[in-house]
Design an enzyme around this catalytic site. Structure first.
Site, PDB file in Angstrom:
ATOM      1  N   ASP A   1     -50.045  84.668  -8.157  1.00 27.06           N
ATOM      2  CA  ASP A   1     -50.006  83.286  -7.673  1.00 27.06           C
ATOM      3  C   ASP A   1     -48.633  82.984  -7.084  1.00 27.06           C
ATOM      4  O   ASP A   1     -48.506  82.426  -5.995  1.00 27.06           O
ATOM      5  CB  ASP A   1     -50.316  82.300  -8.804  1.00 27.06           C
ATOM      6  CG  ASP A   1     -51.792  82.289  -9.184  1.00 27.06           C
ATOM      7  OD1 ASP A   1     -52.611  82.780  -8.387  1.00 27.06           O
ATOM      8  OD2 ASP A   1     -52.114  81.799 -10.281  1.00 27.06           O
TER       9      ASP A   1
ATOM     10  N   GLY B   1     -46.495  85.268  -6.117  1.00 24.12           N
ATOM     11  CA  GLY B   1     -46.322  86.154  -4.973  1.00 24.12           C
ATOM     12  C   GLY B   1     -46.972  85.604  -3.717  1.00 24.12           C
ATOM     13  O   GLY B   1     -46.419  85.702  -2.615  1.00 24.12           O
TER      14      GLY B   1
ATOM     15  N   ARG C   1     -35.147  78.418  30.309  1.00 22.15           N
ATOM     16  CA  ARG C   1     -35.917  79.080  31.371  1.00 22.15           C
ATOM     17  C   ARG C   1     -36.407  78.043  32.371  1.00 22.15           C
ATOM     18  O   ARG C   1     -37.020  77.029  32.005  1.00 22.15           O
ATOM     19  CB  ARG C   1     -37.116  79.795  30.747  1.00 22.15           C
ATOM     20  CG  ARG C   1     -38.079  80.417  31.757  1.00 22.15           C
ATOM     21  CD  ARG C   1     -37.500  81.674  32.395  1.00 22.15           C
ATOM     22  NE  ARG C   1     -38.533  82.404  33.097  1.00 22.15           N
ATOM     23  CZ  ARG C   1     -38.847  82.229  34.380  1.00 22.15           C
ATOM     24  NH1 ARG C   1     -38.192  81.313  35.109  1.00 22.15           N
ATOM     25  NH2 ARG C   1     -39.796  82.960  34.936  1.00 22.15           N
TER      26      ARG C   1
ATOM     27  N   GLU D   1     -50.441  90.781  -0.585  1.00 23.85           N
ATOM     28  CA  GLU D   1     -50.659  89.779  -1.639  1.00 23.85           C
ATOM     29  C   GLU D   1     -52.025  89.122  -1.505  1.00 23.85           C
ATOM     30  O   GLU D   1     -52.213  87.955  -1.837  1.00 23.85           O
ATOM     31  CB  GLU D   1     -49.557  88.694  -1.647  1.00 23.85           C
ATOM     32  CG  GLU D   1     -48.142  89.208  -1.683  1.00 23.85           C
ATOM     33  CD  GLU D   1     -47.853  90.093  -2.878  1.00 23.85           C
ATOM     34  OE1 GLU D   1     -48.670  90.125  -3.815  1.00 23.85           O
ATOM     35  OE2 GLU D   1     -46.826  90.772  -2.864  1.00 23.85           O
ATOM     36  N   GLY D   2     -52.990  89.866  -1.018  1.00 26.30           N
ATOM     37  CA  GLY D   2     -54.350  89.368  -0.853  1.00 26.30           C
ATOM     38  C   GLY D   2     -54.633  89.084   0.611  1.00 26.30           C
ATOM     39  O   GLY D   2     -54.014  88.198   1.204  1.00 26.30           O
ATOM     40  N   THR D   3     -55.545  89.855   1.218  1.00 28.42           N
ATOM     41  CA  THR D   3     -55.897  89.587   2.610  1.00 28.42           C
ATOM     42  C   THR D   3     -56.529  88.199   2.729  1.00 28.42           C
ATOM     43  O   THR D   3     -57.056  87.648   1.757  1.00 28.42           O
ATOM     44  CB  THR D   3     -56.889  90.628   3.143  1.00 28.42           C
ATOM     45  OG1 THR D   3     -58.130  90.485   2.436  1.00 28.42           O
ATOM     46  CG2 THR D   3     -56.355  92.046   2.976  1.00 28.42           C
TER      47      THR D   3
ATOM     48  N   PHE E   1     -43.580  96.585  -7.706  1.00 22.77           N
ATOM     49  CA  PHE E   1     -44.796  96.139  -8.380  1.00 22.77           C
ATOM     50  C   PHE E   1     -45.929  97.050  -7.938  1.00 22.77           C
ATOM     51  O   PHE E   1     -46.309  97.034  -6.757  1.00 22.77           O
ATOM     52  CB  PHE E   1     -45.076  94.683  -8.009  1.00 22.77           C
ATOM     53  CG  PHE E   1     -46.201  94.033  -8.770  1.00 22.77           C
ATOM     54  CD1 PHE E   1     -45.956  93.385  -9.962  1.00 22.77           C
ATOM     55  CD2 PHE E   1     -47.498  94.050  -8.275  1.00 22.77           C
ATOM     56  CE1 PHE E   1     -46.983  92.755 -10.666  1.00 22.77           C
ATOM     57  CE2 PHE E   1     -48.528  93.436  -8.966  1.00 22.77           C
ATOM     58  CZ  PHE E   1     -48.269  92.793 -10.162  1.00 22.77           C
TER      59      PHE E   1
ATOM     60  N   GLY F   1     -43.595  84.091  28.111  1.00 19.73           N
ATOM     61  CA  GLY F   1     -44.231  84.721  29.258  1.00 19.73           C
ATOM     62  C   GLY F   1     -44.020  86.221  29.240  1.00 19.73           C
ATOM     63  O   GLY F   1     -44.043  86.863  28.188  1.00 19.73           O
TER      64      GLY F   1
ATOM     65  N   THR G   1     -43.800  98.057  -2.049  1.00 21.28           N
ATOM     66  CA  THR G   1     -42.566  97.489  -1.511  1.00 21.28           C
ATOM     67  C   THR G   1     -41.373  97.869  -2.371  1.00 21.28           C
ATOM     68  O   THR G   1     -41.430  97.797  -3.598  1.00 21.28           O
ATOM     69  CB  THR G   1     -42.689  95.950  -1.441  1.00 21.28           C
ATOM     70  OG1 THR G   1     -43.790  95.609  -0.591  1.00 21.28           O
ATOM     71  CG2 THR G   1     -41.417  95.326  -0.885  1.00 21.28           C
TER      72      THR G   1
END
Length: 398
Positions: free
Chosen positions: A253, A255, A281, A376-378, A133, A352, A168
């Site tokens: 939308d 995406g 742990r 896909e939009g920050t 795209f 840790g 991509t």
């Protein structure tokens, strides 16, 4: 190895809820028994093995949202988003290679393609031909007015020139949906941008080398460079100029919901890893899972993952009902991806010192998750979009 009978061309309708539940159970097993064990090889080679790609194609995972008449499974948006969540429990490259096909590209073709375009391309995409795209450019991402890729009429067709960046799947794609301006002037409602169906073997197309990234091994992005690329008249999506950006935004939308679902699924994987580590742990003679501040980080993570799941489910349900979900898809994407960032940070803290070492999964989860808040939009662009629509609605009611 266990055999997994997924849903491909000619199989049962996945829209049936009972069949979909069976599918999800099979997908969960496949993710845990096949995809996760292959992660070590992908980390070493930076590519998904051909055998797994063949399995995913055979299972119909590239055609889940394609209409049945085009060889797909006909998933609705709720089912699609749930599937992405489950697949994203494994490393991100598995979603990345399939999601462009079943998300943005499928949506754009269903919303805007002509019958001939759907008949030609949807069966090929459903069968597993990888798609890209092309919206982002070196000098423009969210700002369509700054787009430099241009399509000029030539005889009965078009000639494209320009460069798309961070695309991509570009190194593997057979076809790309490229956004290009068909008018030099920035027109109202982005009518200067059209969408073009571009086979990647067309003369004049060059794909740049795969970019090195912070994380997400096995998924690839690269430039697509177009120099005098000649296309026929019917290459324009929907057969109309000036509709490209609208098709792109409609598909974004989906995406954005997909990225939110990916972040949520991966946050669950990271949290499960932290749970296991906290119980194994020991410090001061007991598992660190017994320490209350560790429990607080585990609980906060579980709460936030649940909230993201609810937001995604609600937005997807509304989209299936025909609502305009631009605001809600943006909100779900922002919350889910920011949530994932907080969860993987806590997971490193729970591990840790070991969480900073490459031999442990926590370090990889942290690097892999960072991109979700960007593509896909920050987060910041989506916050502006949400606020703009809030203010517009308030003004209309005043």
């Amino acid at each position: 190895m266990r055999k997994f009978a997924f849903f491909g061309a000619g199989k049962e309708n996945i829209m049936d809820n009972e069949i979909f539940d069976q599918f999800i159970e099979q997908l969960q097993r496949y993710v845990r028994e096949r995809l996760i064990p292959a992660e070590k090889e992908i980390l070493e080679t930076d590519i998904i093995p051909d055998s797994i790609m063949a399995e995913m194609r055979g299972m119909g995972l590239f055609g889940l949202t394609m209409p049945e008449e085009y060889g797909g499974a006909g998933m609705n948006i709720q089912q699609y988003i749930r599937t992405i969540r489950e697949m994203s429990y494994a490393m991100p490259c598995y979603r990345s290679i399939t999601s462009i096909n079943i998300g943005m590209i499928c949506s754009a073709f269903k919303n805007g393609g002509t019958d001939a375009q759907k008949s030609e391309w949807l069966p090929r995409l459903a069968a597993g031909e990888v798609a890209s795209f092309g919206l982002t450019e070196p000098g423009s991402g969210s700002d369509s007015a700054a787009m430099q890729t241009i399509a000029v009429k030539s005889g009965n067709g078009w000639v494209l020139n320009g460069t798309k960046r961070y695309i991509t799947n570009a190194p593997f794609a057979k076809v790309a949906l490229i956004m290009a301006r068909t008018s030099k002037e920035a027109l109202p409602k982005n009518a200067h941008v059209s969408a073009f169906i571009v086979p990647m073997d067309t003369a004049g197309i060059t794909v740049g080398k795969s970019d090195k990234k912070m994380g997400q091994a096995g998924s690839h992005i690269a430039d697509i460079i177009m120099e005098d690329v000649k296309l026929p008249a019917d290459a324009i999506l929907g057969g109309e100029e000036g509709k490209g950006f609208a098709f792109a935004m409609q598909s974004l939308d989906n995406g954005r919901l997909s990225v939110g679902a990916a972040a949520t699924g991966y946050a669950r994987r990271a949290l499960d890893s932290a749970l296991r580590y906290a119980n194994e742990r020991k410090a001061f003679g007991e598992p660190i899972a017994n320490f209350q501040l560790i429990q607080q980080m585990l609980a906060d993570s579980d709460i936030e993952i649940y909230a993201a799941e609810c937001m995604l489910d609600d937005a997807a349900r509304r989209a299936d009902a025909g609502e305009n979900v631009l605001r809600k898809a943006a909100a779900a994407k922002v919350f889910a991806t920011e949530m994932c960032g907080r969860v993987v940070d806590r997971v490193v803290q729970i591990y840790g010192g070991a969480g900073y070492l490459a031999e442990y999964d926590a370090e990889r989860f942290y690097r892999d998750a960072r991109i979700y808040r960007i593509y896909e939009g920050t987060t910041q662009i989506l916050q502006l979009q949400i606020a703009k629509h809030m203010l517009r609605e308030w003004a209309a009611q005043a």
